[in-house]
Design a protein around this motif. Sequence first.
Motif, PDB file in Angstrom:
ATOM      1  N   VAL A  60       0.867  -1.182   0.000  1.00 25.74           N
ATOM      2  CA  VAL A  60       0.000   0.000   0.000  1.00 25.74           C
ATOM      3  C   VAL A  60       0.902   1.230   0.000  1.00 25.74           C
ATOM      4  CG1 VAL A  60      -1.817   1.247   1.214  1.00 25.74           C
ATOM      5  CG2 VAL A  60      -1.784  -1.248   1.247  1.00 25.74           C
ATOM      6  N   LEU A  61       0.913   1.954  -1.102  1.00 26.44           N
ATOM      7  CA  LEU A  61       1.815   3.093  -1.259  1.00 26.44           C
ATOM      8  C   LEU A  61       1.157   4.382  -0.787  1.00 26.44           C
ATOM      9  CD1 LEU A  61       3.289   2.305  -4.786  1.00 26.44           C
ATOM     10  CD2 LEU A  61       4.163   1.607  -2.550  1.00 26.44           C
ATOM     11  N   CYS A  62       1.978   5.276  -0.290  1.00 25.88           N
ATOM     12  CA  CYS A  62       1.472   6.571   0.154  1.00 25.88           C
ATOM     13  C   CYS A  62       1.191   7.450  -1.053  1.00 25.88           C
ATOM     14  CB  CYS A  62       2.495   7.239   1.083  1.00 25.88           C
ATOM     15  SG  CYS A  62       2.065   8.927   1.550  1.00 25.88           S
ATOM     16  N   PRO A  63      -0.028   7.943  -1.212  1.00 19.21           N
ATOM     17  CA  PRO A  63      -0.327   8.774  -2.386  1.00 19.21           C
ATOM     18  C   PRO A  63       0.351  10.130  -2.356  1.00 19.21           C
ATOM     19  CG  PRO A  63      -2.184   8.751  -0.880  1.00 19.21           C
ATOM     20  CD  PRO A  63      -1.195   7.762  -0.339  1.00 19.21           C
ATOM     21  N   ALA A  64       0.857  10.556  -1.193  1.00 18.26           N
ATOM     22  CA  ALA A  64       1.527  11.851  -1.114  1.00 18.26           C
ATOM     23  C   ALA A  64       3.003  11.754  -1.468  1.00 18.26           C
ATOM     24  CB  ALA A  64       1.377  12.438   0.290  1.00 18.26           C
ATOM     25  N   CYS A  65       3.549  10.540  -1.559  1.00 18.16           N
ATOM     26  CA  CYS A  65       4.952  10.361  -1.922  1.00 18.16           C
ATOM     27  C   CYS A  65       5.095  10.427  -3.436  1.00 18.16           C
ATOM     28  CB  CYS A  65       5.471   9.016  -1.400  1.00 18.16           C
ATOM     29  SG  CYS A  65       5.648   8.956   0.400  1.00 18.16           S
ATOM     30  N   PRO A  66       6.244  10.877  -3.931  1.00 15.81           N
ATOM     31  CA  PRO A  66       6.412  11.014  -5.386  1.00 15.81           C
ATOM     32  C   PRO A  66       6.428   9.658  -6.081  1.00 15.81           C
ATOM     33  CG  PRO A  66       8.487  11.418  -4.241  1.00 15.81           C
ATOM     34  CD  PRO A  66       7.437  11.303  -3.183  1.00 15.81           C
ATOM     35  N   GLN A  67       5.578   9.499  -7.093  1.00 19.43           N
ATOM     36  CA  GLN A  67       5.510   8.281  -7.885  1.00 19.43           C
ATOM     37  C   GLN A  67       5.500   8.675  -9.357  1.00 19.43           C
ATOM     38  OE1 GLN A  67       2.296   5.661  -6.563  1.00 19.43           O
ATOM     39  NE2 GLN A  67       2.358   6.590  -4.541  1.00 19.43           N
ATOM     40  N   PRO A  68       6.651   8.596 -10.027  1.00 19.06           N
ATOM     41  CA  PRO A  68       6.714   9.008 -11.440  1.00 19.06           C
ATOM     42  C   PRO A  68       5.669   8.275 -12.272  1.00 19.06           C
ATOM     43  CG  PRO A  68       8.917   8.616 -10.570  1.00 19.06           C
ATOM     44  CD  PRO A  68       7.953   8.156  -9.521  1.00 19.06           C
ATOM     45  N   GLY A  69       4.989   9.032 -13.133  1.00 24.08           N
ATOM     46  CA  GLY A  69       3.967   8.462 -13.985  1.00 24.08           C
ATOM     47  C   GLY A  69       2.594   8.391 -13.344  1.00 24.08           C
ATOM     48  N   ARG A  70       2.503   8.727 -12.050  1.00 25.35           N
ATOM     49  CA  ARG A  70       1.208   8.623 -11.367  1.00 25.35           C
ATOM     50  C   ARG A  70       0.787   9.957 -10.746  1.00 25.35           C
ATOM     51  NH1 ARG A  70       0.868   3.275  -7.758  1.00 25.35           N
ATOM     52  NH2 ARG A  70      -1.353   3.720  -8.077  1.00 25.35           N
ATOM     53  N   ASN A  71       1.680  10.605 -10.020  1.00 20.71           N
ATOM     54  CA  ASN A  71       1.257  11.849  -9.364  1.00 20.71           C
ATOM     55  C   ASN A  71       2.272  12.974  -9.492  1.00 20.71           C
ATOM     56  OD1 ASN A  71       3.270  11.001  -7.640  1.00 20.71           O
ATOM     57  ND2 ASN A  71       1.935  10.609  -5.893  1.00 20.71           N
ATOM     58  N   TYR A  75       5.907  -6.425   1.106  1.00 15.36           N
ATOM     59  CA  TYR A  75       6.936  -5.634   1.794  1.00 15.36           C
ATOM     60  C   TYR A  75       8.235  -6.418   1.976  1.00 15.36           C
ATOM     61  CZ  TYR A  75       2.853  -2.769   2.710  1.00 15.36           C
ATOM     62  OH  TYR A  75       1.727  -2.012   2.558  1.00 15.36           O
ATOM     63  N   PHE A  76       8.151  -7.672   2.373  1.00 15.12           N
ATOM     64  CA  PHE A  76       9.362  -8.475   2.502  1.00 15.12           C
ATOM     65  C   PHE A  76       9.953  -8.723   1.122  1.00 15.12           C
ATOM     66  CE2 PHE A  76       8.046  -9.343   6.783  1.00 15.12           C
ATOM     67  CZ  PHE A  76       9.236  -9.643   7.441  1.00 15.12           C
ATOM     68  N   VAL A  77      11.273  -8.587   1.030  1.00 20.12           N
ATOM     69  CA  VAL A  77      11.951  -8.800  -0.249  1.00 20.12           C
ATOM     70  C   VAL A  77      11.895 -10.276  -0.619  1.00 20.12           C
ATOM     71  CG1 VAL A  77      13.489  -6.826   0.028  1.00 20.12           C
ATOM     72  CG2 VAL A  77      14.159  -9.041   0.957  1.00 20.12           C
ATOM     73  N   GLU A  78      12.121 -10.554  -1.903  1.00 21.41           N
ATOM     74  CA  GLU A  78      12.085 -11.927  -2.373  1.00 21.41           C
ATOM     75  C   GLU A  78      13.164 -12.736  -1.652  1.00 21.41           C
ATOM     76  OE1 GLU A  78      12.073 -15.511  -4.153  1.00 21.41           O
ATOM     77  OE2 GLU A  78      13.834 -14.240  -4.432  1.00 21.41           O
ATOM     78  N   GLU A  79      12.755 -13.829  -1.034  1.00 26.37           N
ATOM     79  CA  GLU A  79      13.610 -14.527  -0.076  1.00 26.37           C
ATOM     80  C   GLU A  79      14.814 -15.186  -0.722  1.00 26.37           C
ATOM     81  OE1 GLU A  79      14.385 -15.466   3.975  1.00 26.37           O
ATOM     82  OE2 GLU A  79      13.063 -14.051   2.948  1.00 26.37           O
ATOM     83  N   ARG A  80      14.648 -15.831  -1.867  1.00 24.80           N
ATOM     84  CA  ARG A  80      15.768 -16.576  -2.465  1.00 24.80           C
ATOM     85  C   ARG A  80      16.903 -15.655  -2.886  1.00 24.80           C
ATOM     86  NH1 ARG A  80      12.643 -19.944  -6.928  1.00 24.80           N
ATOM     87  NH2 ARG A  80      11.575 -17.923  -6.992  1.00 24.80           N
ATOM     88  N   GLN A  81      16.566 -14.550  -3.542  1.00 23.00           N
ATOM     89  CA  GLN A  81      17.614 -13.613  -3.945  1.00 23.00           C
ATOM     90  C   GLN A  81      18.279 -12.984  -2.733  1.00 23.00           C
ATOM     91  OE1 GLN A  81      15.410 -10.919  -6.458  1.00 23.00           O
ATOM     92  NE2 GLN A  81      15.808 -12.116  -8.313  1.00 23.00           N
ATOM     93  N   LEU A 112       3.216 -10.499   8.725  1.00 24.42           N
ATOM     94  CA  LEU A 112       3.737  -9.145   8.933  1.00 24.42           C
ATOM     95  C   LEU A 112       3.451  -8.263   7.721  1.00 24.42           C
ATOM     96  CD1 LEU A 112       7.167  -9.879  10.688  1.00 24.42           C
ATOM     97  CD2 LEU A 112       5.024  -9.132  11.718  1.00 24.42           C
ATOM     98  N   ASP A 113       3.505  -8.825   6.525  1.00 22.95           N
ATOM     99  CA  ASP A 113       3.129  -8.057   5.332  1.00 22.95           C
ATOM    100  C   ASP A 113       1.722  -7.499   5.477  1.00 22.95           C
ATOM    101  OD1 ASP A 113       5.406  -8.129   3.803  1.00 22.95           O
ATOM    102  OD2 ASP A 113       4.852  -9.928   2.683  1.00 22.95           O
ATOM    103  N   ASN A 114       0.825  -8.332   5.998  1.00 25.00           N
ATOM    104  CA  ASN A 114      -0.562  -7.904   6.148  1.00 25.00           C
ATOM    105  C   ASN A 114      -0.693  -6.789   7.168  1.00 25.00           C
ATOM    106  OD1 ASN A 114      -3.760  -8.922   6.758  1.00 25.00           O
ATOM    107  ND2 ASN A 114      -2.946  -9.186   4.690  1.00 25.00           N
ATOM    108  N   TYR A 115       0.029  -6.892   8.268  1.00 25.44           N
ATOM    109  CA  TYR A 115      -0.019  -5.840   9.289  1.00 25.44           C
ATOM    110  C   TYR A 115       0.595  -4.545   8.763  1.00 25.44           C
ATOM    111  CZ  TYR A 115      -1.637  -8.822  13.100  1.00 25.44           C
ATOM    112  OH  TYR A 115      -2.399  -9.612  13.914  1.00 25.44           O
ATOM    113  N   PHE A 116       1.678  -4.651   7.996  1.00 25.01           N
ATOM    114  CA  PHE A 116       2.279  -3.446   7.425  1.00 25.01           C
ATOM    115  C   PHE A 116       1.298  -2.754   6.476  1.00 25.01           C
ATOM    116  CE2 PHE A 116       6.608  -5.723   7.871  1.00 25.01           C
ATOM    117  CZ  PHE A 116       6.730  -5.256   9.168  1.00 25.01           C
ATOM    118  N   TRP A 154      -2.527   1.669   5.253  1.00 24.43           N
ATOM    119  CA  TRP A 154      -3.870   2.100   4.865  1.00 24.43           C
ATOM    120  C   TRP A 154      -4.468   3.041   5.906  1.00 24.43           C
ATOM    121  CZ3 TRP A 154      -6.916   2.980   1.101  1.00 24.43           C
ATOM    122  CH2 TRP A 154      -8.295   3.121   1.308  1.00 24.43           C
ATOM    123  N   LYS A 155      -4.251   2.748   7.163  1.00 22.95           N
ATOM    124  CA  LYS A 155      -4.776   3.627   8.209  1.00 22.95           C
ATOM    125  C   LYS A 155      -4.160   5.017   8.108  1.00 22.95           C
ATOM    126  CE  LYS A 155      -5.896   0.006  11.564  1.00 22.95           C
ATOM    127  NZ  LYS A 155      -5.491  -0.694  12.807  1.00 22.95           N
TER     128      LYS A 155
END
Length: 860
Positions: A195-206, A254-260, A413-417, A422-423
């Motif tokens: 869930v990304l913050c809409p106030a943070c810079p996102q090229p191509g979106r805002n 949120y957690f990075v890909e584990e194998r890499q 933990l991904d779900n809690y993050f 969102w809150k």
Amino acid sequence: MTVRECFGMEMHCKDCLLEYHHHLPLHIMEMWNSSFFEQVSLKTLGLRIQLGHNLRDRYLNPRPSSGDDFVVIDVNGIHEVALDFCECPTAQIRYKQLLQAHWYPETTTNPCTTATFGVLEHYHLLSFESKVSAYEFYHSLAWCSNNTGLIPIRDRYAPFMCMIHEWRHLRQLRRAGRGHDPSGINATQKGELAVLCPACPQPGRNLPEGWENAGPDSRWCYALFIAMDANFQLKRKAVSSDQVDPGLNAGWAYFVEERQYKSHLNDCMIQRQEHSSCVSHNAINMADTKSLHGLAATGVGTCLNDVGDLQKGERYINMDYLVLSTLASSSVPVLNTMPTHLHLPHENLDIHYFVPKFHIGAHIKECQIAFSWNFGKFVGRTDGEAPEQGWANINQVASSTKEMGPGTQRDTLDNYFGDWNWKKITVLGRTLKHKMVDAVKWKSKHCRALDKLKATIHPCLVVQWKGEFETWEEDNTKPNPFQTITLAAVCLQLADLEASKLQVGINHSLHCNISPSILISTGLDLEEQQQCLRCDTANLSLHPTDKQKETLTHHTNTLQRKIDTWARVQELYMPIVPTLCSSATNPAAQDALKPQDFPLYLPSALDNALECDQQLCEYEWEMHYAQALDALNEVRSHLHLRSHMYKFKEKNLRGQAASTRAQALIAHVEARKDASVSKYRRACAALIALNRKLEKVGWEFTIRPLQNEDIRPMGDFAGGHSQGTGMLSWIWVAHRADNSCTENDRVQDCVHIEWCKARACASCWSEEVKLLLEEMRRAWQCRATLHQLMKRQEQEGLAAYTFCQAGLHADMRLSFQGMWNDVPILVASTLDAVDDTISKGNDETDEAPSLHAPPSTHNC
């Protein structure tokens, strides 16, 4: 019979209850057994649940039973039901029949346990708000069914854990728009479920078109602020493995890909952890010595939206991976020093480093000045502590996630993050409005305070300081305007000077272990200890205890031994001292002197006619000059602290006990202030005495006699004057001349640092207003995209969900804009308070903004 869940408490017969509960098969009945109401299930009364057919058709065309022992987990408890699946040739597979009834199956092959969508949703939200574990929740449902233990309840805790795990994952996929993507769920990209913050810079979106070509005075508003931190509460025991318990998100949230991630850690495992050269940071310096007994992960580290397990404290290899993983997914160029999937061109790399405000106090003074958010340019009032706010929320589930397997813990933990993010989004309107009100208020105050301070300073000095300040802002390798000269720094410089002379064969030392600079610095330390012993003796109570007497005697004996040792070395450098001692007093009186009264006869204490080595005088001058500046800074700090404590006491403390404790603390600060005043006056007297021989010039503009009426806070005006007619005490605006033996001979102002801090504060608050305006503009500029599917019924469902989400965001945007209606007027009211040294060059952003956008249109 009666029903607890139904409205009313009417009594019904068995046939009527069965007729009424064809669509409510999980209600609990209570039947009168001639003595009391006894709980009974609808299954016992003969109710059968038919899937895939109309209920009336079920009774007209009865079919053989297929699920007499089916278990359903509901918000009211755990039920055993009689369930019949549809066996027609065109019937859906069994798990789809359950899903159509809003019952989630434990497995897709021959399910015998299911949980209602309602109970899964209920636990999902309850876990976010109360942090209740699945174990506690499930067993509370079991007790709702029967809390006597007389009726056995089948244990379905393991299936429930699997169902809630899958439920969380599917909800994330659905909300990210991945459920009906033609490319399939496996095409989900890294971090797409976050869930990304809409106030943070996102090229191509805002961000506006051409933002990368904006000038330096406005491009900083599009910069990405990332923060990194570690949490050692979120441990995980060494249970299960990635093969037995793989995660479902696989780096999509949120957690990075584990194998890499683990592959990179294994490749760098032989590298020894580099120790911090700044601060004794146990999480870093002791990373290789952390105990891993029984633990697979000692915590988690995070950088923006990338999270990873930590194996041995806060190691650099873990945190570096997370930082560069964040930059790689944020379209920010990074260095090619990491795995291939993190490589990006770095020709336009522009990164500025800061230490978060809460953490910076543990670092050395040089770092506190060089990497402070308070002194940085184009950062506003950012504190860099965003991860700490999330840790306070997530730490409450540390005890339950500690026992999970690796995949389940990461997905949980991904779900809690995601819930935490969102809150924050839902209250973004109030948060930004509150920040804007504060920013406007403090911008006005600090800009006006800077103007008043500037009025007390010569305009030429202001121009000079401004140039130095801006030069350091552009290149922090230039002289730092916030750096102060201290006694410790002077002692270090003199020691380095002596070392350089020794390298070329020049040695002025007359003692093998004690050089001239060490002799003088030790003498100054002894003077300080004598003053402390005098204060301790004067403050001794009329009837001291034996412990107090013992402590005082111990300090007296220790000081006496130090003075005796130092005096023997002093005779080598200053042969005239024994003559002075013998001529001043008789030997008997000399032996009777207490150590706090023993004359040390430093060069400043000798008459002008008496000979003393010129170098010793120079050394004492340098040290006393720095000591006086240190003492003056201490006086200012104590005055600030005393004023703050008085205001805090008047505003917050009530009652005799609290007031007495506060008065004791204030008295302690007052005593420390008096000690600093005494130190300054001793240093001032020594400089006056030494000046007769050294003939220094310009120093008296800094080291002025300190009168009692000069010792007052910055806002305290003596003689009945007010802020409009009074003048600041000279201790706040005095300037100093650097007359050291170094090559630097430029005149500096003692208030230089205070002016730099005031200007930095005013700049930060002015930038904060502009940054908040840009964040408000960026919020809710994202577009929804509708995928084209083959089946019309799926297309209709997807379109309905898309428009539902678009409508939700439109309503939130309108709500936020309603909160921000008065922001343009609020910002415009402060434009006249902006100091010209701050706003110059940024005039294009100093206009009253417009936050009203045309009616929202959704590109679906």
